[in-house]
Scaffold this motif. Structure first.
Motif, PDB file in Angstrom:
ATOM      1  N   LYS A  14       0.841  -1.203   0.000  1.00  0.00           N
ATOM      2  CA  LYS A  14       0.000   0.000   0.000  1.00  0.00           C
ATOM      3  C   LYS A  14       0.874   1.250   0.000  1.00  0.00           C
ATOM      4  N   THR A  15       0.340   2.306  -0.585  1.00  0.00           N
ATOM      5  CA  THR A  15       1.096   3.553  -0.635  1.00  0.00           C
ATOM      6  C   THR A  15       0.983   4.294   0.686  1.00  0.00           C
ATOM      7  N   GLY A  16       1.961   5.117   0.949  1.00  0.00           N
ATOM      8  CA  GLY A  16       1.971   5.912   2.171  1.00  0.00           C
ATOM      9  C   GLY A  16       3.003   7.015   2.041  1.00  0.00           C
ATOM     10  N   SER A  17       2.958   7.946   2.944  1.00  0.00           N
ATOM     11  CA  SER A  17       3.900   9.059   2.876  1.00  0.00           C
ATOM     12  C   SER A  17       4.856   9.016   4.062  1.00  0.00           C
ATOM     13  N   ALA A  18       5.941   9.739   3.923  1.00  0.00           N
ATOM     14  CA  ALA A  18       6.931   9.827   4.989  1.00  0.00           C
ATOM     15  C   ALA A  18       6.303  10.468   6.220  1.00  0.00           C
ATOM     16  N   SER A  19       6.900  10.200   7.378  1.00  0.00           N
ATOM     17  CA  SER A  19       6.422  10.788   8.630  1.00  0.00           C
ATOM     18  C   SER A  19       7.576  11.490   9.320  1.00  0.00           C
ATOM     19  N   SER A  20       7.264  12.162  10.408  1.00  0.00           N
ATOM     20  CA  SER A  20       8.330  12.838  11.151  1.00  0.00           C
ATOM     21  C   SER A  20       7.904  13.063  12.593  1.00  0.00           C
ATOM     22  N   ASP A  21       8.890  13.394  13.414  1.00  0.00           N
ATOM     23  CA  ASP A  21       8.609  13.730  14.811  1.00  0.00           C
ATOM     24  C   ASP A  21       7.831  15.043  14.924  1.00  0.00           C
ATOM     25  N   PHE A  22       7.699  15.746  13.800  1.00  0.00           N
ATOM     26  CA  PHE A  22       7.013  17.040  13.797  1.00  0.00           C
ATOM     27  C   PHE A  22       5.583  16.945  13.275  1.00  0.00           C
ATOM     28  N   ASP A  23       5.110  15.733  12.944  1.00  0.00           N
ATOM     29  CA  ASP A  23       3.780  15.557  12.346  1.00  0.00           C
ATOM     30  C   ASP A  23       2.658  16.256  13.107  1.00  0.00           C
ATOM     31  N   LEU A  24       2.688  16.155  14.415  1.00  0.00           N
ATOM     32  CA  LEU A  24       1.600  16.686  15.236  1.00  0.00           C
ATOM     33  C   LEU A  24       1.866  18.111  15.709  1.00  0.00           C
ATOM     34  N   ASN A  25       2.942  18.707  15.191  1.00  0.00           N
ATOM     35  CA  ASN A  25       3.354  20.041  15.643  1.00  0.00           C
ATOM     36  C   ASN A  25       3.666  20.940  14.453  1.00  0.00           C
ATOM     37  N   PRO A  26       2.648  21.308  13.679  1.00  0.00           N
ATOM     38  CA  PRO A  26       2.893  22.103  12.477  1.00  0.00           C
ATOM     39  C   PRO A  26       3.455  23.497  12.760  1.00  0.00           C
ATOM     40  N   ASP A  27       3.365  23.951  14.013  1.00  0.00           N
ATOM     41  CA  ASP A  27       3.885  25.276  14.355  1.00  0.00           C
ATOM     42  C   ASP A  27       5.402  25.281  14.568  1.00  0.00           C
ATOM     43  N   ILE A  28       6.011  24.103  14.647  1.00  0.00           N
ATOM     44  CA  ILE A  28       7.453  24.037  14.833  1.00  0.00           C
ATOM     45  C   ILE A  28       8.132  24.169  13.477  1.00  0.00           C
ATOM     46  N   ALA A  29       8.994  25.165  13.353  1.00  0.00           N
ATOM     47  CA  ALA A  29       9.699  25.401  12.098  1.00  0.00           C
ATOM     48  C   ALA A  29      10.883  24.446  11.987  1.00  0.00           C
ATOM     49  N   ILE A  30      10.878  23.646  10.936  1.00  0.00           N
ATOM     50  CA  ILE A  30      11.984  22.722  10.686  1.00  0.00           C
ATOM     51  C   ILE A  30      13.090  23.519   9.997  1.00  0.00           C
ATOM     52  N   PRO A  31      14.311  23.469  10.525  1.00  0.00           N
ATOM     53  CA  PRO A  31      15.402  24.267   9.951  1.00  0.00           C
ATOM     54  C   PRO A  31      15.624  23.951   8.467  1.00  0.00           C
ATOM     55  N   ARG A  67       5.025  23.201  23.752  1.00  0.00           N
ATOM     56  CA  ARG A  67       4.488  21.844  23.906  1.00  0.00           C
ATOM     57  C   ARG A  67       4.701  21.073  22.613  1.00  0.00           C
ATOM     58  N   ARG A  68       5.292  19.905  22.737  1.00  0.00           N
ATOM     59  CA  ARG A  68       5.471  19.029  21.587  1.00  0.00           C
ATOM     60  C   ARG A  68       4.604  17.801  21.786  1.00  0.00           C
ATOM     61  N   GLU A  69       3.775  17.503  20.792  1.00  0.00           N
ATOM     62  CA  GLU A  69       2.880  16.359  20.887  1.00  0.00           C
ATOM     63  C   GLU A  69       3.427  15.195  20.065  1.00  0.00           C
ATOM     64  N   TYR A  70       3.072  13.979  20.474  1.00  0.00           N
ATOM     65  CA  TYR A  70       3.584  12.770  19.834  1.00  0.00           C
ATOM     66  C   TYR A  70       2.634  11.614  20.137  1.00  0.00           C
ATOM     67  N   PHE A  71       2.762  10.551  19.364  1.00  0.00           N
ATOM     68  CA  PHE A  71       1.957   9.357  19.591  1.00  0.00           C
ATOM     69  C   PHE A  71       2.591   8.497  20.680  1.00  0.00           C
ATOM     70  N   VAL A  72       1.736   7.820  21.436  1.00  0.00           N
ATOM     71  CA  VAL A  72       2.179   6.823  22.412  1.00  0.00           C
ATOM     72  C   VAL A  72       1.323   5.575  22.223  1.00  0.00           C
ATOM     73  N   ALA A  73       1.911   4.422  22.538  1.00  0.00           N
ATOM     74  CA  ALA A  73       1.187   3.140  22.484  1.00  0.00           C
ATOM     75  C   ALA A  73       1.700   2.270  23.614  1.00  0.00           C
ATOM     76  N   PRO A  74       1.396   2.636  24.870  1.00  0.00           N
ATOM     77  CA  PRO A  74       1.931   1.890  26.015  1.00  0.00           C
ATOM     78  C   PRO A  74       1.547   0.416  25.978  1.00  0.00           C
ATOM     79  N   PHE A  75       2.476  -0.416  26.462  1.00  0.00           N
ATOM     80  CA  PHE A  75       2.216  -1.847  26.552  1.00  0.00           C
ATOM     81  C   PHE A  75       2.738  -2.315  27.901  1.00  0.00           C
ATOM     82  N   GLY A  76       1.824  -2.587  28.827  1.00  0.00           N
ATOM     83  CA  GLY A  76       2.229  -2.991  30.179  1.00  0.00           C
ATOM     84  C   GLY A  76       3.114  -1.927  30.801  1.00  0.00           C
TER      85      GLY A  76
END
Length: 196
Positions: A15-32, A166-175
């Motif tokens: 399946k097709t997909g696009s690249a991701s980044s640690d900045f995905d959920l933070n569009p206000d952060i300017a990437i150098p 504030r920087r937001e990110y995904f979490v998926a805790p396991f135990g």
């Protein structure tokens, strides 16, 4: 009957997909601009029983101490490609013999806040092997069931202060394991491809 995880992962990779980044959920952060990303690879290794192998990084490391991660790291001059880098790192970090690994393909790259362009190499691991953690880097090696990381309900967004905001990110805790950041983002991208 045990699902054919090789087929499931192969279908997901088609399946097709696009690249991701640690900045995905933070569009206000300017990437150098003009940043130079260092190539790296991680092994998204799934056993034939469906368990995914992850590591807990040593608390003594300078970067990302104690975090949950895939086996992997930066590409060396001796690596012929990114898949070879992921296999070498898995061999060094957890003792995984490369001849027990069937590389199925790669997910789109993930850019980290530490300026790495990480390529997730998806593979099926055949048979048992003796886990040998690299003591300087790996505190623990553990497994997560396939159904945990493919269930979208197990992911949520959290955040913390980073560089004054504030920087937001995904979490998926396991135990007891707090899976977050790049590792959780890569797994979520794979889960999205597997979802019916």
């Amino acid at each position: 009957m045990t699902p054919d995880y090789g087929q499931i992962l192969g279908d997901a990779l088609s399946k097709t997909g696009s690249a991701s980044s640690d900045f995905d959920l933070n569009p206000d952060i300017a990437i150098p601009e003009g940043r130079v990303l260092k190539p790296a690879a991680v092994l998204v290794g799934v056993r034939e029983n469906g368990n995914l192998i992850l590591t807990k990084r040593s608390a003594k490391l300078k970067h990302h101490p104690g975090q949950i991660a895939f086996p992997g790291g930066k590409m060396d001059d001796t690596d012929v490609d990114l898949a070879a880098a992921a296999l070498r790192e898995a061999r060094e970090e957890i003792g995984l013999p490369s001849d027990q690994v069937d590389v199925l393909g790669a997910l789109p790259c993930h850019e980290t806040v530490t300026s790495y362009q990480v390529t997730p190499i998806v593979a099926l691991i055949h048979g048992d092997f003796t886990v040998i953690p690299e003591l300087g880097e790996v505190a623990e090696v553990f497994e997560v069931p396939f159904t945990h990381f493919t269930d979208a309900a197990n992911y949520r967004v959290e955040g913390r202060r980073w560089q004054g905001r504030r920087r937001e990110y995904f979490v998926a805790p396991f135990g007891a394991y707090y899976i977050w950041g790049a590792t959780a983002r890569i797994l979520r991208g794979l889960a999205e491809r597997i979802a019916p």
